[in-house]
Design a protein around this motif. Structure first.
Motif, PDB file in Angstrom:
ATOM      1  N   PRO A   1     -32.810  58.728 -12.340  1.00  0.00           N
ATOM      2  CA  PRO A   1     -33.573  58.735 -10.858  1.00  0.00           C
ATOM      3  C   PRO A   1     -32.696  58.281  -9.792  1.00  0.00           C
ATOM      4  CG  PRO A   1     -35.057  57.958 -12.371  1.00  0.00           C
ATOM      5  CD  PRO A   1     -33.838  58.093 -13.105  1.00  0.00           C
ATOM      6  N   GLY A   2     -32.518  59.122  -8.686  1.00  0.00           N
ATOM      7  CA  GLY A   2     -31.859  58.627  -7.473  1.00  0.00           C
ATOM      8  C   GLY A   2     -30.203  58.938  -7.611  1.00  0.00           C
TER       9      GLY A   2
ATOM     10  N   PHE B   1     -38.904  70.468 -12.999  1.00  0.00           N
ATOM     11  CA  PHE B   1     -39.857  70.177 -14.183  1.00  0.00           C
ATOM     12  C   PHE B   1     -40.878  69.065 -13.775  1.00  0.00           C
ATOM     13  CE2 PHE B   1     -40.703  68.801 -18.419  1.00  0.00           C
ATOM     14  CZ  PHE B   1     -40.631  69.931 -19.295  1.00  0.00           C
ATOM     15  N   GLY B   2     -40.505  68.270 -13.209  1.00  0.00           N
ATOM     16  CA  GLY B   2     -41.311  66.984 -12.728  1.00  0.00           C
ATOM     17  C   GLY B   2     -42.524  67.507 -12.140  1.00  0.00           C
TER      18      GLY B   2
ATOM     19  N   MET C   1     -44.954  69.098 -14.172  1.00  0.00           N
ATOM     20  CA  MET C   1     -45.860  67.922 -14.961  1.00  0.00           C
ATOM     21  C   MET C   1     -46.803  67.325 -13.829  1.00  0.00           C
ATOM     22  SD  MET C   1     -42.970  65.911 -17.351  1.00  0.00           S
ATOM     23  CE  MET C   1     -44.268  64.752 -17.919  1.00  0.00           C
TER      24      MET C   1
ATOM     25  N   ARG D   1     -44.117  58.451 -15.486  1.00  0.00           N
ATOM     26  CA  ARG D   1     -43.414  57.650 -16.650  1.00  0.00           C
ATOM     27  C   ARG D   1     -44.157  56.562 -17.160  1.00  0.00           C
ATOM     28  NH1 ARG D   1     -40.177  57.600 -12.124  1.00  0.00           N
ATOM     29  NH2 ARG D   1     -40.246  55.197 -11.104  1.00  0.00           N
TER      30      ARG D   1
ATOM     31  N   HIS E   1     -34.904  65.612 -16.452  1.00  0.00           N
ATOM     32  CA  HIS E   1     -34.183  64.396 -17.031  1.00  0.00           C
ATOM     33  C   HIS E   1     -34.021  64.501 -18.383  1.00  0.00           C
ATOM     34  CE1 HIS E   1     -35.404  61.765 -13.563  1.00  0.00           C
ATOM     35  NE2 HIS E   1     -36.236  62.725 -13.205  1.00  0.00           N
TER      36      HIS E   1
ATOM     37  N   VAL F   1     -36.302  59.974 -20.110  1.00  0.00           N
ATOM     38  CA  VAL F   1     -37.125  59.224 -19.235  1.00  0.00           C
ATOM     39  C   VAL F   1     -37.511  57.795 -19.615  1.00  0.00           C
ATOM     40  CG1 VAL F   1     -39.632  59.168 -18.174  1.00  0.00           C
ATOM     41  CG2 VAL F   1     -38.389  61.246 -18.539  1.00  0.00           C
TER      42      VAL F   1
ATOM     43  N   GLY G   1     -36.074  63.835 -22.533  1.00  0.00           N
ATOM     44  CA  GLY G   1     -36.603  64.673 -21.575  1.00  0.00           C
ATOM     45  C   GLY G   1     -36.789  66.163 -22.233  1.00  0.00           C
TER      46      GLY G   1
ATOM     47  N   ARG H   1     -40.021  57.029  -2.457  1.00  0.00           N
ATOM     48  CA  ARG H   1     -40.275  57.290  -4.167  1.00  0.00           C
ATOM     49  C   ARG H   1     -40.658  55.619  -4.228  1.00  0.00           C
ATOM     50  NH1 ARG H   1     -38.826  61.623  -6.735  1.00  0.00           N
ATOM     51  NH2 ARG H   1     -39.588  60.548  -8.505  1.00  0.00           N
TER      52      ARG H   1
ATOM     53  N   ARG I   1     -39.426  53.324  -7.086  1.00  0.00           N
ATOM     54  CA  ARG I   1     -38.593  53.171  -7.907  1.00  0.00           C
ATOM     55  C   ARG I   1     -38.753  51.957  -8.831  1.00  0.00           C
ATOM     56  NH1 ARG I   1     -36.093  58.334  -7.910  1.00  0.00           N
ATOM     57  NH2 ARG I   1     -35.289  58.693  -5.777  1.00  0.00           N
TER      58      ARG I   1
ATOM     59  N   PHE J   1     -19.280  59.350  -0.654  1.00  0.00           N
ATOM     60  CA  PHE J   1     -18.453  59.904   0.033  1.00  0.00           C
ATOM     61  C   PHE J   1     -17.642  61.323  -0.620  1.00  0.00           C
ATOM     62  CE2 PHE J   1     -18.125  55.292   0.934  1.00  0.00           C
ATOM     63  CZ  PHE J   1     -18.844  55.496   1.850  1.00  0.00           C
TER      64      PHE J   1
HETATM   65  P1  AP5 Z   1     -31.784  62.775  -4.654  1.00  0.00           P
HETATM   66  O1  AP5 Z   1     -30.969  64.133  -4.613  1.00  0.00           O
HETATM   67  O2  AP5 Z   1     -33.220  63.000  -4.214  1.00  0.00           O
HETATM   68  O3  AP5 Z   1     -31.904  62.140  -6.202  1.00  0.00           O
HETATM   69  P2  AP5 Z   1     -32.477  62.773  -7.629  1.00  0.00           P
HETATM   70  O4  AP5 Z   1     -31.357  62.300  -8.632  1.00  0.00           O
HETATM   71  O5  AP5 Z   1     -32.852  64.188  -7.467  1.00  0.00           O
HETATM   72  O6  AP5 Z   1     -33.636  61.879  -7.602  1.00  0.00           O
HETATM   73  P3  AP5 Z   1     -35.379  62.331  -7.241  1.00  0.00           P
HETATM   74  O7  AP5 Z   1     -35.799  61.215  -6.508  1.00  0.00           O
HETATM   75  O8  AP5 Z   1     -35.545  63.786  -6.438  1.00  0.00           O
HETATM   76  O9  AP5 Z   1     -35.751  62.674  -8.576  1.00  0.00           O
HETATM   77  P4  AP5 Z   1     -36.213  61.712  -9.839  1.00  0.00           P
HETATM   78  O10 AP5 Z   1     -34.977  61.709 -10.675  1.00  0.00           O
HETATM   79  O11 AP5 Z   1     -36.887  60.301  -9.416  1.00  0.00           O
HETATM   80  O12 AP5 Z   1     -37.426  62.323 -10.467  1.00  0.00           O
HETATM   81  P5  AP5 Z   1     -38.110  63.649 -10.269  1.00  0.00           P
HETATM   82  O13 AP5 Z   1     -38.749  64.007  -9.133  1.00  0.00           O
HETATM   83  O14 AP5 Z   1     -37.167  64.738 -10.952  1.00  0.00           O
HETATM   84  O15 AP5 Z   1     -30.843  61.635  -3.912  1.00  0.00           O
HETATM   85  C1  AP5 Z   1     -31.376  60.248  -4.176  1.00  0.00           C
HETATM   86  C2  AP5 Z   1     -30.716  59.695  -2.830  1.00  0.00           C
HETATM   87  O16 AP5 Z   1     -29.541  59.549  -2.744  1.00  0.00           O
HETATM   88  C3  AP5 Z   1     -31.168  60.532  -1.501  1.00  0.00           C
HETATM   89  O17 AP5 Z   1     -31.521  59.468  -0.349  1.00  0.00           O
HETATM   90  C4  AP5 Z   1     -29.808  61.073  -1.381  1.00  0.00           C
HETATM   91  O18 AP5 Z   1     -29.501  61.392   0.262  1.00  0.00           O
HETATM   92  C5  AP5 Z   1     -28.805  60.263  -1.769  1.00  0.00           C
HETATM   93  N1  AP5 Z   1     -27.623  60.845  -2.151  1.00  0.00           N
HETATM   94  C6  AP5 Z   1     -27.490  61.915  -3.008  1.00  0.00           C
HETATM   95  N2  AP5 Z   1     -26.157  62.010  -3.373  1.00  0.00           N
HETATM   96  C7  AP5 Z   1     -25.309  61.074  -2.634  1.00  0.00           C
HETATM   97  C8  AP5 Z   1     -24.091  60.875  -2.543  1.00  0.00           C
HETATM   98  N3  AP5 Z   1     -23.039  61.557  -2.791  1.00  0.00           N
HETATM   99  N4  AP5 Z   1     -23.546  59.745  -1.725  1.00  0.00           N
HETATM  100  C9  AP5 Z   1     -24.540  59.079  -1.002  1.00  0.00           C
HETATM  101  N5  AP5 Z   1     -25.888  59.301  -0.939  1.00  0.00           N
HETATM  102  C10 AP5 Z   1     -26.340  60.272  -1.937  1.00  0.00           C
HETATM  103  O19 AP5 Z   1     -39.113  63.609 -11.447  1.00  0.00           O
HETATM  104  C11 AP5 Z   1     -40.252  62.896 -11.369  1.00  0.00           C
HETATM  105  C12 AP5 Z   1     -40.925  62.497 -12.659  1.00  0.00           C
HETATM  106  O20 AP5 Z   1     -40.972  63.413 -13.497  1.00  0.00           O
HETATM  107  C13 AP5 Z   1     -39.932  61.475 -13.757  1.00  0.00           C
HETATM  108  O21 AP5 Z   1     -39.897  60.314 -13.267  1.00  0.00           O
HETATM  109  C14 AP5 Z   1     -40.609  61.753 -14.898  1.00  0.00           C
HETATM  110  O22 AP5 Z   1     -41.796  60.925 -15.105  1.00  0.00           O
HETATM  111  C15 AP5 Z   1     -41.213  63.157 -14.858  1.00  0.00           C
HETATM  112  N6  AP5 Z   1     -40.165  64.102 -15.568  1.00  0.00           N
HETATM  113  C16 AP5 Z   1     -39.348  64.915 -15.066  1.00  0.00           C
HETATM  114  N7  AP5 Z   1     -38.819  65.833 -16.075  1.00  0.00           N
HETATM  115  C17 AP5 Z   1     -39.147  65.195 -17.260  1.00  0.00           C
HETATM  116  C18 AP5 Z   1     -39.103  65.560 -18.637  1.00  0.00           C
HETATM  117  N8  AP5 Z   1     -38.025  66.508 -18.883  1.00  0.00           N
HETATM  118  N9  AP5 Z   1     -39.768  65.075 -19.580  1.00  0.00           N
HETATM  119  C19 AP5 Z   1     -40.568  63.889 -19.179  1.00  0.00           C
HETATM  120  N10 AP5 Z   1     -40.868  63.595 -17.927  1.00  0.00           N
HETATM  121  C20 AP5 Z   1     -40.268  64.213 -16.895  1.00  0.00           C
END
Ligand code: AP5
Length: 194
Positions: A14-15, A41-42, A45, A62, A94, A97, A106, A140, A142, A180
Protein backbone atom coordinates in the motif's frame (compact mmCIF):
# COMPACT_ATOMS: atom_id res chain seq x y z
CA UNK A 1 -13.22 -18.67 -17.93
CA UNK A 2 -13.68 -16.07 -20.69
CA UNK A 3 -10.53 -15.29 -22.67
CA UNK A 4 -9.25 -11.73 -22.34
CA UNK A 5 -6.44 -9.97 -24.21
CA UNK A 6 -3.08 -9.46 -22.51
CA UNK A 7 -3.49 -9.60 -18.73
CA UNK A 8 -1.01 -7.79 -16.55
CA UNK A 9 -1.35 -7.87 -12.78
CA UNK A 10 0.27 -4.90 -11.03
CA UNK A 11 1.01 -5.26 -7.33
CA UNK A 12 2.92 -3.50 -4.57
CA UNK A 13 2.60 -2.68 -0.89
CA UNK A 14 0.00 0.00 0.00
CA UNK A 15 1.18 3.47 -0.95
CA UNK A 16 4.08 2.41 -3.18
CA UNK A 17 2.39 4.19 -6.08
CA UNK A 18 0.86 1.37 -8.16
CA UNK A 19 -2.10 3.43 -9.31
CA UNK A 20 0.08 6.45 -10.09
CA UNK A 21 2.42 4.35 -12.26
CA UNK A 22 -0.49 2.54 -13.95
CA UNK A 23 -2.23 5.81 -14.83
CA UNK A 24 0.99 7.27 -16.26
CA UNK A 25 1.66 4.15 -18.33
CA UNK A 26 -1.88 4.04 -19.72
CA UNK A 27 -1.63 7.67 -20.74
CA UNK A 28 1.61 7.07 -22.62
CA UNK A 29 0.29 3.95 -24.32
CA UNK A 30 -2.93 5.67 -25.33
CA UNK A 31 -0.81 8.27 -27.14
CA UNK A 32 0.74 5.37 -29.07
CA UNK A 33 -2.69 3.92 -29.87
CA UNK A 34 -2.32 0.98 -27.45
CA UNK A 35 -5.44 0.60 -25.32
CA UNK A 36 -5.55 -0.95 -21.86
CA UNK A 37 -8.44 -1.19 -19.47
CA UNK A 38 -7.51 -0.87 -15.77
CA UNK A 39 -9.50 -2.72 -13.13
CA UNK A 40 -8.96 -2.42 -9.42
CA UNK A 41 -9.32 -5.76 -7.63
CA UNK A 42 -9.88 -4.06 -4.28
CA UNK A 43 -12.83 -2.10 -5.72
CA UNK A 44 -14.52 -5.34 -6.81
CA UNK A 45 -13.98 -6.72 -3.29
CA UNK A 46 -15.14 -3.50 -1.66
CA UNK A 47 -18.37 -3.35 -3.68
CA UNK A 48 -19.20 -6.89 -2.54
CA UNK A 49 -18.20 -6.17 1.07
CA UNK A 50 -20.26 -2.98 1.19
CA UNK A 51 -23.37 -4.75 -0.13
CA UNK A 52 -23.09 -7.07 2.86
CA UNK A 53 -22.44 -4.15 5.26
CA UNK A 54 -19.11 -5.68 6.24
CA UNK A 55 -17.01 -2.51 5.95
CA UNK A 56 -17.41 1.23 5.55
CA UNK A 57 -14.06 1.91 3.82
CA UNK A 58 -11.63 -0.16 1.73
CA UNK A 59 -8.91 -0.11 4.39
CA UNK A 60 -11.14 -2.11 6.74
CA UNK A 61 -11.17 -5.11 4.38
CA UNK A 62 -7.75 -6.39 5.39
CA UNK A 63 -8.98 -6.60 9.00
CA UNK A 64 -11.86 -8.93 8.12
CA UNK A 65 -11.61 -12.61 9.01
CA UNK A 66 -9.48 -14.70 6.65
CA UNK A 67 -12.39 -16.73 5.32
CA UNK A 68 -14.42 -13.61 4.56
CA UNK A 69 -11.47 -12.06 2.69
CA UNK A 70 -11.02 -15.27 0.72
CA UNK A 71 -14.69 -15.29 -0.25
CA UNK A 72 -14.48 -11.64 -1.36
CA UNK A 73 -11.37 -12.50 -3.40
CA UNK A 74 -13.35 -15.19 -5.16
CA UNK A 75 -16.18 -12.76 -5.93
CA UNK A 76 -13.70 -10.21 -7.32
CA UNK A 77 -11.81 -12.76 -9.42
CA UNK A 78 -15.00 -14.15 -10.99
CA UNK A 79 -16.31 -10.62 -11.61
CA UNK A 80 -13.11 -9.63 -13.41
CA UNK A 81 -12.94 -12.87 -15.41
CA UNK A 82 -16.56 -12.41 -16.44
CA UNK A 83 -15.80 -9.04 -18.04
CA UNK A 84 -16.23 -10.42 -21.51
CA UNK A 85 -13.69 -8.45 -23.49
CA UNK A 86 -10.71 -9.09 -25.68
CA UNK A 87 -9.11 -5.83 -24.53
CA UNK A 88 -5.77 -5.71 -22.79
CA UNK A 89 -6.33 -5.50 -19.05
CA UNK A 90 -4.29 -4.23 -16.11
CA UNK A 91 -5.40 -5.60 -12.74
CA UNK A 92 -4.34 -3.32 -9.88
CA UNK A 93 -4.05 -5.50 -6.78
CA UNK A 94 -1.74 -6.98 -4.11
CA UNK A 95 0.68 -9.93 -4.15
CA UNK A 96 -0.08 -10.27 -0.47
CA UNK A 97 -2.22 -8.47 2.06
CA UNK A 98 -1.02 -7.83 5.58
CA UNK A 99 -3.83 -8.99 7.90
CA UNK A 100 -3.82 -9.21 11.71
CA UNK A 101 -3.42 -13.00 11.29
CA UNK A 102 -0.39 -12.69 8.98
CA UNK A 103 0.22 -12.33 5.25
CA UNK A 104 -2.67 -13.46 3.06
CA UNK A 105 -1.82 -14.39 -0.54
CA UNK A 106 -3.40 -11.85 -2.88
CA UNK A 107 -3.47 -14.30 -5.78
CA UNK A 108 -4.21 -17.73 -4.34
CA UNK A 109 -4.82 -20.64 -6.71
CA UNK A 110 -8.56 -19.97 -7.12
CA UNK A 111 -7.86 -16.36 -8.11
CA UNK A 112 -5.02 -17.24 -10.48
CA UNK A 113 -7.17 -19.85 -12.20
CA UNK A 114 -9.65 -17.10 -13.11
CA UNK A 115 -7.11 -14.44 -14.08
CA UNK A 116 -4.20 -16.41 -15.59
CA UNK A 117 -1.96 -13.32 -15.97
CA UNK A 118 0.77 -13.04 -18.59
CA UNK A 119 2.90 -10.92 -16.29
CA UNK A 120 2.88 -10.03 -12.59
CA UNK A 121 4.52 -6.66 -11.93
CA UNK A 122 5.87 -5.79 -8.48
CA UNK A 123 6.12 -2.04 -7.97
CA UNK A 124 8.74 -1.37 -5.31
CA UNK A 125 10.81 1.41 -3.81
CA UNK A 126 12.80 2.07 -0.67
CA UNK A 127 10.70 1.45 2.47
CA UNK A 128 11.38 4.90 3.92
CA UNK A 129 9.95 6.51 0.77
CA UNK A 130 6.80 4.38 1.10
CA UNK A 131 6.50 5.37 4.75
CA UNK A 132 6.61 9.07 3.82
CA UNK A 133 4.05 8.60 1.03
CA UNK A 134 1.66 6.87 3.45
CA UNK A 135 2.07 9.65 5.99
CA UNK A 136 1.35 12.24 3.28
CA UNK A 137 -1.85 10.55 2.02
CA UNK A 138 -4.70 11.68 4.27
CA UNK A 139 -7.34 10.08 2.03
CA UNK A 140 -6.61 6.57 3.34
CA UNK A 141 -6.47 4.82 6.71
CA UNK A 142 -2.97 3.35 6.53
CA UNK A 143 -1.50 0.84 8.94
CA UNK A 144 1.16 2.45 11.08
CA UNK A 145 4.31 0.46 10.52
CA UNK A 146 7.99 1.24 10.24
CA UNK A 147 10.44 0.89 7.37
CA UNK A 148 11.59 -2.55 8.53
CA UNK A 149 8.05 -3.96 8.43
CA UNK A 150 7.51 -2.46 4.97
CA UNK A 151 10.76 -4.06 3.78
CA UNK A 152 9.60 -7.41 5.13
CA UNK A 153 6.29 -7.05 3.27
CA UNK A 154 8.12 -6.30 0.01
CA UNK A 155 10.33 -9.37 0.55
CA UNK A 156 7.29 -11.53 1.15
CA UNK A 157 5.70 -10.21 -2.04
CA UNK A 158 8.70 -11.37 -4.06
CA UNK A 159 8.62 -14.78 -2.43
CA UNK A 160 4.91 -15.37 -2.97
CA UNK A 161 5.12 -14.08 -6.56
CA UNK A 162 7.57 -16.89 -7.35
CA UNK A 163 4.72 -19.27 -6.58
CA UNK A 164 2.45 -17.36 -8.99
CA UNK A 165 5.07 -17.80 -11.73
CA UNK A 166 5.30 -21.51 -10.98
CA UNK A 167 1.54 -21.96 -11.15
CA UNK A 168 0.76 -19.91 -14.28
CA UNK A 169 4.01 -19.65 -16.26
CA UNK A 170 3.73 -15.84 -16.03
CA UNK A 171 6.80 -13.67 -15.82
CA UNK A 172 7.57 -11.50 -12.79
CA UNK A 173 8.75 -7.96 -13.46
CA UNK A 174 10.05 -5.60 -10.80
CA UNK A 175 9.42 -1.92 -11.50
CA UNK A 176 11.03 0.67 -9.23
CA UNK A 177 8.95 3.79 -8.46
CA UNK A 178 11.47 6.01 -6.73
CA UNK A 179 11.04 9.59 -5.55
CA UNK A 180 11.75 12.05 -8.37
CA UNK A 181 11.97 9.12 -10.83
CA UNK A 182 8.29 8.46 -11.48
CA UNK A 183 8.77 8.85 -15.26
CA UNK A 184 11.38 6.09 -15.25
CA UNK A 185 9.01 3.75 -13.39
CA UNK A 186 6.24 4.58 -15.86
CA UNK A 187 8.61 3.87 -18.75
CA UNK A 188 9.53 0.47 -17.28
CA UNK A 189 5.85 -0.46 -16.97
CA UNK A 190 5.17 0.76 -20.53
CA UNK A 191 7.88 -1.63 -21.76
CA UNK A 192 6.03 -4.53 -20.11
CA UNK A 193 2.65 -3.49 -21.48
CA UNK A 194 3.67 -2.74 -25.06
P1 AP5 B 1 -0.86 5.54 -5.08
O1 AP5 B 1 -0.61 5.50 -6.55
O2 AP5 B 1 -2.24 5.94 -4.61
O3 AP5 B 1 -0.41 4.19 -4.36
P2 AP5 B 1 -0.99 2.73 -4.48
O4 AP5 B 1 0.17 1.84 -4.31
O5 AP5 B 1 -1.82 2.55 -5.70
O6 AP5 B 1 -1.88 2.67 -3.19
P3 AP5 B 1 -3.44 2.78 -3.09
O7 AP5 B 1 -3.69 3.63 -1.90
O8 AP5 B 1 -4.17 3.21 -4.32
O9 AP5 B 1 -3.88 1.34 -2.97
P4 AP5 B 1 -3.63 0.32 -1.81
O10 AP5 B 1 -2.42 -0.42 -2.18
O11 AP5 B 1 -3.67 0.89 -0.45
O12 AP5 B 1 -4.89 -0.56 -1.86
P5 AP5 B 1 -6.02 -0.79 -2.95
O13 AP5 B 1 -6.89 0.39 -2.95
O14 AP5 B 1 -5.46 -1.29 -4.23
O15 AP5 B 1 0.25 6.52 -4.49
C1 AP5 B 1 0.35 6.76 -3.11
C2 AP5 B 1 0.95 8.14 -2.86
O16 AP5 B 1 2.30 8.17 -3.30
C3 AP5 B 1 0.22 9.26 -3.63
O17 AP5 B 1 0.12 10.36 -2.79
C4 AP5 B 1 1.16 9.54 -4.81
O18 AP5 B 1 1.04 10.85 -5.27
C5 AP5 B 1 2.52 9.25 -4.22
N1 AP5 B 1 3.52 8.82 -5.21
C6 AP5 B 1 3.39 7.83 -6.12
N2 AP5 B 1 4.52 7.68 -6.84
C7 AP5 B 1 5.39 8.61 -6.37
C8 AP5 B 1 6.74 8.96 -6.70
N3 AP5 B 1 7.44 8.35 -7.64
N4 AP5 B 1 7.33 9.94 -5.99
C9 AP5 B 1 6.66 10.58 -5.00
N5 AP5 B 1 5.38 10.32 -4.65
C10 AP5 B 1 4.76 9.33 -5.32
O19 AP5 B 1 -6.70 -2.02 -2.23
C11 AP5 B 1 -7.53 -1.81 -1.08
C12 AP5 B 1 -7.72 -3.07 -0.33
O20 AP5 B 1 -8.30 -4.08 -1.17
C13 AP5 B 1 -6.46 -3.72 0.23
O21 AP5 B 1 -6.00 -3.12 1.40
C14 AP5 B 1 -6.97 -5.15 0.46
O22 AP5 B 1 -7.69 -5.22 1.66
C15 AP5 B 1 -7.93 -5.36 -0.70
N6 AP5 B 1 -7.31 -6.14 -1.78
C16 AP5 B 1 -6.89 -5.69 -2.99
N7 AP5 B 1 -6.42 -6.70 -3.74
C17 AP5 B 1 -6.56 -7.83 -2.97
C18 AP5 B 1 -6.27 -9.20 -3.18
N8 AP5 B 1 -5.74 -9.65 -4.34
N9 AP5 B 1 -6.54 -10.08 -2.18
C19 AP5 B 1 -7.08 -9.66 -1.01
N10 AP5 B 1 -7.37 -8.38 -0.77
C20 AP5 B 1 -7.12 -7.47 -1.73
Amino acid sequence: MIELGKKVVVTGVPGVGKTTVINGAMERLAAEGIAYEAVNFGTFMFDAARKENLVSNRDEMRKLGKDVQKRLQQVAASGIAAMSTDANVIIDTHSSVKTPAGFLAGLPEWVLRELMPDVVVLVETDPDQILMRRLGDASRVRDMEGARAIAEHQEFNRAVSAAYAMYTGCTIKIVRNENFLLERGIGDLVDVLR
